[in-house]
Motif scaffolding. Structure first.
Motif, PDB file in Angstrom:
ATOM      1  N   ALA A   8      79.118  43.933 -64.909  1.00 38.81           N
ATOM      2  CA  ALA A   8      78.910  42.480 -64.972  1.00 38.81           C
ATOM      3  C   ALA A   8      79.714  41.839 -66.095  1.00 38.81           C
ATOM      4  O   ALA A   8      80.088  40.676 -66.012  1.00 38.81           O
ATOM      5  CB  ALA A   8      77.432  42.180 -65.147  1.00 38.81           C
ATOM      6  N   GLN A   9      79.979  42.611 -67.148  1.00 37.12           N
ATOM      7  CA  GLN A   9      80.671  42.015 -68.284  1.00 37.12           C
ATOM      8  C   GLN A   9      82.185  42.130 -68.189  1.00 37.12           C
ATOM      9  O   GLN A   9      82.896  41.744 -69.113  1.00 37.12           O
ATOM     10  CB  GLN A   9      80.164  42.636 -69.587  1.00 37.12           C
ATOM     11  N   ASP A  10      82.682  42.664 -67.095  1.00 31.38           N
ATOM     12  CA  ASP A  10      84.125  42.787 -66.925  1.00 31.38           C
ATOM     13  C   ASP A  10      84.761  41.400 -66.864  1.00 31.38           C
ATOM     14  O   ASP A  10      84.501  40.621 -65.956  1.00 31.38           O
ATOM     15  CB  ASP A  10      84.402  43.564 -65.629  1.00 31.38           C
ATOM     16  N   ALA A  11      85.606  41.108 -67.861  1.00 27.38           N
ATOM     17  CA  ALA A  11      86.189  39.770 -67.971  1.00 27.38           C
ATOM     18  C   ALA A  11      87.137  39.464 -66.818  1.00 27.38           C
ATOM     19  O   ALA A  11      87.409  38.302 -66.521  1.00 27.38           O
ATOM     20  CB  ALA A  11      86.932  39.636 -69.298  1.00 27.38           C
ATOM     21  N   ALA A  12      87.643  40.508 -66.162  1.00 29.67           N
ATOM     22  CA  ALA A  12      88.596  40.282 -65.077  1.00 29.67           C
ATOM     23  C   ALA A  12      87.891  40.030 -63.741  1.00 29.67           C
ATOM     24  O   ALA A  12      88.543  39.768 -62.736  1.00 29.67           O
ATOM     25  CB  ALA A  12      89.535  41.475 -64.959  1.00 29.67           C
ATOM     26  N   GLY A  13      86.580  40.113 -63.717  1.00 27.73           N
ATOM     27  CA  GLY A  13      85.831  39.838 -62.495  1.00 27.73           C
ATOM     28  C   GLY A  13      86.123  40.806 -61.366  1.00 27.73           C
ATOM     29  O   GLY A  13      86.064  40.450 -60.197  1.00 27.73           O
ATOM     30  N   GLN A  14      86.445  42.056 -61.714  1.00 25.31           N
ATOM     31  CA  GLN A  14      86.774  43.023 -60.654  1.00 25.31           C
ATOM     32  C   GLN A  14      85.530  43.534 -59.949  1.00 25.31           C
ATOM     33  O   GLN A  14      85.627  44.103 -58.866  1.00 25.31           O
ATOM     34  CB  GLN A  14      87.516  44.206 -61.254  1.00 25.31           C
ATOM     35  N   GLY A  15      84.398  43.422 -60.611  1.00 27.48           N
ATOM     36  CA  GLY A  15      83.152  43.830 -59.973  1.00 27.48           C
ATOM     37  C   GLY A  15      82.965  45.321 -59.857  1.00 27.48           C
ATOM     38  O   GLY A  15      82.130  45.787 -59.086  1.00 27.48           O
ATOM     39  N   CYS A  16      83.744  46.085 -60.608  1.00 28.84           N
ATOM     40  CA  CYS A  16      83.561  47.536 -60.558  1.00 28.84           C
ATOM     41  C   CYS A  16      84.145  48.188 -61.802  1.00 28.84           C
ATOM     42  O   CYS A  16      84.883  47.576 -62.548  1.00 28.84           O
ATOM     43  CB  CYS A  16      84.219  48.119 -59.305  1.00 28.84           C
ATOM     44  N   ILE A  17      83.760  49.441 -62.018  1.00 32.62           N
ATOM     45  CA  ILE A  17      84.384  50.253 -63.058  1.00 32.62           C
ATOM     46  C   ILE A  17      84.778  51.573 -62.415  1.00 32.62           C
ATOM     47  O   ILE A  17      84.277  51.913 -61.338  1.00 32.62           O
ATOM     48  CB  ILE A  17      83.424  50.516 -64.253  1.00 32.62           C
ATOM     49  N   THR A  18      85.666  52.306 -63.062  1.00 33.18           N
ATOM     50  CA  THR A  18      86.078  53.575 -62.452  1.00 33.18           C
ATOM     51  C   THR A  18      84.932  54.577 -62.561  1.00 33.18           C
ATOM     52  O   THR A  18      84.073  54.466 -63.433  1.00 33.18           O
ATOM     53  CB  THR A  18      87.319  54.174 -63.156  1.00 33.18           C
ATOM     54  N   ASN A  19      84.982  55.556 -61.661  1.00 30.23           N
ATOM     55  CA  ASN A  19      84.016  56.647 -61.680  1.00 30.23           C
ATOM     56  C   ASN A  19      83.949  57.298 -63.057  1.00 30.23           C
ATOM     57  O   ASN A  19      82.874  57.567 -63.582  1.00 30.23           O
ATOM     58  CB  ASN A  19      84.496  57.709 -60.687  1.00 30.23           C
ATOM     59  N   ILE A  20      85.129  57.525 -63.623  1.00 31.42           N
ATOM     60  CA  ILE A  20      85.228  58.200 -64.927  1.00 31.42           C
ATOM     61  C   ILE A  20      84.533  57.358 -65.999  1.00 31.42           C
ATOM     62  O   ILE A  20      83.746  57.876 -66.790  1.00 31.42           O
ATOM     63  CB  ILE A  20      86.717  58.372 -65.333  1.00 31.42           C
ATOM     64  N   ASP A  21      84.841  56.060 -66.012  1.00 33.06           N
ATOM     65  CA  ASP A  21      84.212  55.182 -67.006  1.00 33.06           C
ATOM     66  C   ASP A  21      82.692  55.194 -66.847  1.00 33.06           C
ATOM     67  O   ASP A  21      81.956  55.199 -67.831  1.00 33.06           O
ATOM     68  CB  ASP A  21      84.719  53.742 -66.870  1.00 33.06           C
ATOM     69  N   ALA A  22      82.255  55.206 -65.609  1.00 30.23           N
ATOM     70  CA  ALA A  22      80.811  55.205 -65.357  1.00 30.23           C
ATOM     71  C   ALA A  22      80.175  56.452 -65.967  1.00 30.23           C
ATOM     72  O   ALA A  22      79.150  56.383 -66.642  1.00 30.23           O
ATOM     73  CB  ALA A  22      80.533  55.133 -63.866  1.00 30.23           C
ATOM     74  N   LEU A  23      80.842  57.584 -65.752  1.00 36.04           N
ATOM     75  CA  LEU A  23      80.268  58.842 -66.245  1.00 36.04           C
ATOM     76  C   LEU A  23      80.284  58.924 -67.769  1.00 36.04           C
ATOM     77  O   LEU A  23      79.543  59.700 -68.363  1.00 36.04           O
ATOM     78  CB  LEU A  23      81.016  60.036 -65.640  1.00 36.04           C
ATOM     79  N   HIS A  24      81.148  58.123 -68.396  1.00 41.34           N
ATOM     80  CA  HIS A  24      81.249  58.183 -69.859  1.00 41.34           C
ATOM     81  C   HIS A  24      80.471  57.077 -70.566  1.00 41.34           C
ATOM     82  O   HIS A  24      80.629  56.883 -71.766  1.00 41.34           O
ATOM     83  CB  HIS A  24      82.720  58.175 -70.287  1.00 41.34           C
ATOM     84  N   ILE A  25      79.676  56.383 -69.825  1.00 44.09           N
ATOM     85  CA  ILE A  25      78.869  55.339 -70.460  1.00 44.09           C
ATOM     86  C   ILE A  25      77.863  55.969 -71.423  1.00 44.09           C
ATOM     87  O   ILE A  25      77.208  56.949 -71.095  1.00 44.09           O
ATOM     88  CB  ILE A  25      78.174  54.484 -69.378  1.00 44.09           C
ATOM     89  N   LYS A  26      77.818  55.398 -72.626  1.00 44.91           N
ATOM     90  CA  LYS A  26      76.909  55.932 -73.656  1.00 44.91           C
ATOM     91  C   LYS A  26      75.493  55.418 -73.416  1.00 44.91           C
ATOM     92  O   LYS A  26      75.290  54.232 -73.181  1.00 44.91           O
ATOM     93  CB  LYS A  26      77.362  55.470 -75.032  1.00 44.91           C
ATOM     94  N   LEU A  27      74.550  56.321 -73.483  1.00 51.56           N
ATOM     95  CA  LEU A  27      73.169  55.915 -73.196  1.00 51.56           C
ATOM     96  C   LEU A  27      72.336  55.696 -74.454  1.00 51.56           C
ATOM     97  O   LEU A  27      71.272  55.095 -74.401  1.00 51.56           O
ATOM     98  CB  LEU A  27      72.466  56.970 -72.341  1.00 51.56           C
ATOM     99  N   ASP A  28      72.822  56.158 -75.595  1.00 51.52           N
ATOM    100  CA  ASP A  28      72.024  56.113 -76.829  1.00 51.52           C
ATOM    101  C   ASP A  28      71.535  54.712 -77.147  1.00 51.52           C
ATOM    102  O   ASP A  28      70.446  54.520 -77.661  1.00 51.52           O
ATOM    103  CB  ASP A  28      72.842  56.613 -78.025  1.00 51.52           C
ATOM    104  N   SER A  29      72.386  53.728 -76.820  1.00 52.25           N
ATOM    105  CA  SER A  29      72.025  52.355 -77.188  1.00 52.25           C
ATOM    106  C   SER A  29      71.084  51.708 -76.181  1.00 52.25           C
ATOM    107  O   SER A  29      70.576  50.628 -76.397  1.00 52.25           O
ATOM    108  CB  SER A  29      73.296  51.517 -77.290  1.00 52.25           C
TER     109      SER A  29
END
Ligand SMILES: [Zn+2]
Ligand SMILES: [Zn+2]
Length: 319
Positions: free
Chosen positions: A109-130
């Motif tokens: 949702a916060q993607d400034a380019a309005g692409q409406g998606c993130i790559t699979n790799i980016d998804a898997l690397h999302i930090k959960l600690d926060s």
């Protein structure tokens, strides 16, 4: 309290058991149980759905329409209006899985380019600690203290498995190696989009998660592709940005134009069949299936609350 008949219950049951339904499926079911064609008498259709919503609001559920922003198709579904993710996603998911989901939808949702998606790799690397689950205040302290460790230890393979599940359940969707929002998220996150100030589409006022940005420098207007096509396929409409008024070069492709024409012809045919009036091919009608959506928006503004702040209210919209 308004009483619902078995007909209303049939609709609710199918939405609950089969998940969000495409508008044409939902319309067929509406026609089957009521004997009325949707799109012919919008008031009857809307009243019918509002009646259902009045009843559903007692158990904090709501029947909604939303658009799949990747293909412009409208869906109907029942959502849980309870605020925390735990209740929305059901007991099926664990705390780290929910934190993972939250991380992904935030990134999308916060993607400034309005692409409406993130790559699979980016998804898997999302930090959960926060990610602290919002329901945690009400949980017992010992449970709360366990959360960070559970998040830290959430492995790559667990993330992959969670991704699969979220896709299967319609919370997320796969798009050519990318991860986007599933139809259930589009339905469910309306208030979340507004609270998180996801920029809206200038044409339909829904969150522009997947949208085209105005090509002119310094202008932050965004418009869904399907809204752009609808707007710019009208010959009389000038191809300028509704915000900065500068040219917005966009060529509606033949396929897009055809799809757009087929849709309005369908509506004309339906009207002709029941009203017995000659169809006027050039007359462009408002997208039938977004009527219900539009109506709930109108109610918001009728309540005198600005659209950015309305969304946390639970049942006042319906009551
Ligand atoms: Zn739009
Ligand atoms: Zn602009």
């Amino acid at each position: 309290m308004p009483e619902l008949s078995w007909k209303h219950h049939t609709l609710i049951q199918s939405l609950l058991s089969r998940g969000p339904l495409k508008a044409d499926e939902f319309n067929k079911m509406y026609e089957k149980v009521t004997g009325r064609k949707p799109g012919v008498n919008d008031k009857l259709f809307n009243d019918y759905l509002l009646k259902i919503n009045k009843e559903l609001s007692f158990v904090q559920f709501e029947l909604r329409a939303c658009t799949n922003q990747y293909d412009g198709k409208v869906y109907y579904g029942v959502v849980n209006n309870v605020a925390d993710e735990q209740s929305k996603l059901g007991s099926k998911y664990s705390v780290p899985q929910i934190a993972f989901y939250k991380g992904i939808i935030e990134a999308i949702a916060q993607d400034a380019a309005g692409q409406g998606c993130i790559t699979n790799i980016d998804a898997l690397h999302i930090k959960l600690d926060s990610q602290i689950p919002s329901g945690s205040q009400s949980q017992s302290e010992s449970q709360f203290q366990d959360v960070p460790a559970a998040l830290r230890n959430f492995s790559m393979s667990q993330k992959e498995k969670a991704l699969e599940e979220f896709v299967q359940d319609g919370w997320l969707t796969k798009l050519d190696g990318n991860i986007g929002l599933g139809i259930r998220s589009f339905l469910d996150l309306k208030s979340w989009f507004h609270l998180n100030e996801v920029p809206s589409c200038e044409v339909c006022n829904e969150a522009g998660v997947k949208a085209d940005l105005c090509p002119n420098e310094g202008c932050s207007i965004r418009i869904h592709k399907y809204c752009l096509v609808k707007k710019f396929s009208q010959r009389t409409v000038e191809k300028v940005c509704p915000g900065c008024q500068k040219p917005w070069p966009y060529t509606v492709t033949k396929a897009e134009l055809k799809a757009e024409l087929v849709e309005s012809e369908d509506e004309d045919e339906q009207n002709e069949a029941t009203e017995g009036q000659p169809s006027n091919g050039s007359q462009r009608k408002r997208r039938r299936n977004s009527q219900f959506q539009t109506q709930t928006q109108t109610q918001d503004s009728a309540n005198g609350v600005s659209s950015k702040t309305t969304r946390l209210r639970r049942s006042s919209r319906i009551g």
